[in-house]
Design an enzyme around this catalytic site. Structure first.
Site, mmCIF file in Angstrom:
data_model
loop_
_atom_site.group_PDB
_atom_site.id
_atom_site.type_symbol
_atom_site.label_atom_id
_atom_site.label_comp_id
_atom_site.label_asym_id
_atom_site.label_seq_id
_atom_site.Cartn_x
_atom_site.Cartn_y
_atom_site.Cartn_z
ATOM 1 N N CYS A 33 -11.123 3.446 -0.124
ATOM 2 C CA CYS A 33 -9.695 3.509 0.155
ATOM 3 C C CYS A 33 -9.444 2.623 1.354
ATOM 4 C CB CYS A 33 -9.264 4.954 0.443
ATOM 5 S SG CYS A 33 -7.542 5.117 1.003
ATOM 6 N N THR A 34 -8.367 1.846 1.305
ATOM 7 C CA THR A 34 -8.130 0.887 2.383
ATOM 8 C C THR A 34 -7.813 1.565 3.711
ATOM 9 O OG1 THR A 34 -5.827 0.646 1.614
ATOM 10 C CG2 THR A 34 -7.433 -1.010 0.890
ATOM 11 N N HIS A 35 -7.505 2.864 3.707
ATOM 12 C CA HIS A 35 -7.323 3.583 4.963
ATOM 13 C C HIS A 35 -8.648 3.767 5.716
ATOM 14 C CE1 HIS A 35 -3.454 4.715 3.181
ATOM 15 N NE2 HIS A 35 -3.083 5.222 4.343
ATOM 16 N N ASP A 66 0.849 -1.184 0.000
ATOM 17 C CA ASP A 66 0.000 0.000 0.000
ATOM 18 C C ASP A 66 0.888 1.239 0.000
ATOM 19 O OD1 ASP A 66 -2.321 1.623 0.158
ATOM 20 O OD2 ASP A 66 -2.187 1.711 2.330
ATOM 21 N N SER A 67 0.294 2.370 -0.302
ATOM 22 C CA SER A 67 1.038 3.623 -0.252
ATOM 23 C C SER A 67 1.395 4.004 1.176
ATOM 24 C CB SER A 67 0.216 4.745 -0.887
ATOM 25 O OG SER A 67 -0.993 4.941 -0.168
ATOM 26 N N TYR A 78 -0.641 8.795 -2.550
ATOM 27 C CA TYR A 78 -0.754 8.559 -3.990
ATOM 28 C C TYR A 78 -1.908 9.338 -4.615
ATOM 29 C CZ TYR A 78 2.416 4.463 -4.065
ATOM 30 O OH TYR A 78 3.495 3.623 -4.007
ATOM 31 N N GLY A 79 -2.874 9.729 -3.776
ATOM 32 C CA GLY A 79 -4.104 10.299 -4.322
ATOM 33 C C GLY A 79 -3.909 11.565 -5.137
ATOM 34 N N CYS A 91 -4.225 -1.146 -2.076
ATOM 35 C CA CYS A 91 -4.352 0.305 -2.233
ATOM 36 C C CYS A 91 -5.271 0.555 -3.419
ATOM 37 C CB CYS A 91 -2.974 0.914 -2.481
ATOM 38 S SG CYS A 91 -2.968 2.682 -2.877
ATOM 39 N N ASN A 92 -6.387 1.237 -3.177
ATOM 40 C CA ASN A 92 -7.328 1.471 -4.263
ATOM 41 C C ASN A 92 -6.724 2.306 -5.381
ATOM 42 O OD1 ASN A 92 -9.036 1.199 -1.606
ATOM 43 N ND2 ASN A 92 -10.405 0.658 -3.276
ATOM 44 N N THR A 93 -5.969 3.340 -5.018
ATOM 45 C CA THR A 93 -5.374 4.209 -6.028
ATOM 46 C C THR A 93 -4.385 3.440 -6.889
ATOM 47 O OG1 THR A 93 -5.643 6.135 -4.585
ATOM 48 C CG2 THR A 93 -4.068 6.324 -6.391
#
Length: 276
Positions: A191-193, A15-16, A47-48, A78-80
């Site tokens: 978003c995984t956050h 992930d970022s 990353y967004g 990470c979705n992005t």
């Protein structure tokens, strides 16, 4: 690049930043025998607000590093990065089982009653061609309106580690309330956050006096898909061997990732800073 394809090899989770830990916890719960490596590219996050080319380049660099650590499969948690780069990762490493995360538009459309679904995600995710195509397809097929809400700054605040700050509360009010005002009865955590601030999102829903609002977190589905790919490739690690291990890497300071493991998952794995 040749890679170790052994059931005893680790799974890479990338992930970022620390958001992918929300996916890692699902993987650990479903596959407790698996060795895991978690890579937080925090030195290059968020990353967004980056270009697609930048995210693709980082994803390929991280994948190459994890392959050198012997990983047998990759979860792009990470979705992005999934939206921007998973196609490039698969093209470069066709032999590697790769699972990405995507906003749960399809399950959301299946359960919404108002036919209005709010999508919280980074600006980069919501601008991605793959995401926009998916939204159009599902919207047309299900007569669902997807209300897109870029949550600018929320990832940065979550990365700081304290999930109950006034700053996070203010951002959640700012981004969630308009979706509820528009009649969304389903919210996609794109978003995984964001699962880490689910309590705060639920507070906004209560304060809004909304009822019957469902939150969609796709981490469980990602873990199940990973298991299917590993099983199909004969790469599931059997029980009965040495205890499963977990190792963390970060491109930022260890003092960010190590507390995140402890505070978010109650874990204290070894964590190393690397420069890639």
């Amino acid at each position: 690049m040749l890679m170790t394809r052994s059931p005893d090899a680790p799974i890479g989770v990338y992930d970022s930043g620390v958001g992918g830990l929300s996916v890692l916890r699902h993987i650990r719960a479903q596959y407790p025998n698996e060795h895991l490596i978690y890579f937080a590219d925090s030195g290059h996050a968020p990353y967004g607000d980056k270009t697609e080319d930048y995210v693709v380049a980082r994803a390929l660099i991280v994948t190459d590093f994890l392959l050198k650590q012997g990983m047998k499969a990759l979860v792009v948690a990470c979705n992005t990065a999934t939206v921007a780069a998973i196609k490039a990762v698969r093209a470069k490493h066709p032999e590697l089982p790769v699972v990405g995360v995507e906003p749960g538009l399809k399950p959301a459309a299946a359960i919404t009653r108002s036919r209005k679904v709010g999508v919280l995600a980074t600006a980069r995710t919501l601008k991605g061609e793959k995401f926009l195509q998916l939204r159009e397809q599902i919207a047309a097929a299900t007569q669902t309106e997807f209300l897109l809400q870029p949550a600018v700054g929320l990832v940065d605040q979550i990365e700081l580690g304290d999930l109950h700050t006034p700053a996070i509360a203010a951002l959640l009010d700012k981004y969630v309330t308009p979706l509820l005002d528009q009649g969304a009865d389903t919210l996609v955590l794109g978003c995984t956050h964001y699962p880490f601030v689910q309590d705060g999102i639920e507070r906004v829903i209560r304060d809004h006096a909304s009822s019957g609002v469902t939150l969609i977190d796709t981490g469980d589905a990602v873990a199940r898909q990973l298991g299917r790919l590993l099983e199909a490739a004969g790469l599931l690690r059997p029980a009965g061997g040495d205890a499963a291990t977990l190792h963390g890497y970060t491109t930022a300071d260890v003092s960010a990732l190590a507390p995140a493991f402890a505070n978010l998952l109650g874990l204290t794995p070894p964590v190393e800073k690397i420069d890639v």
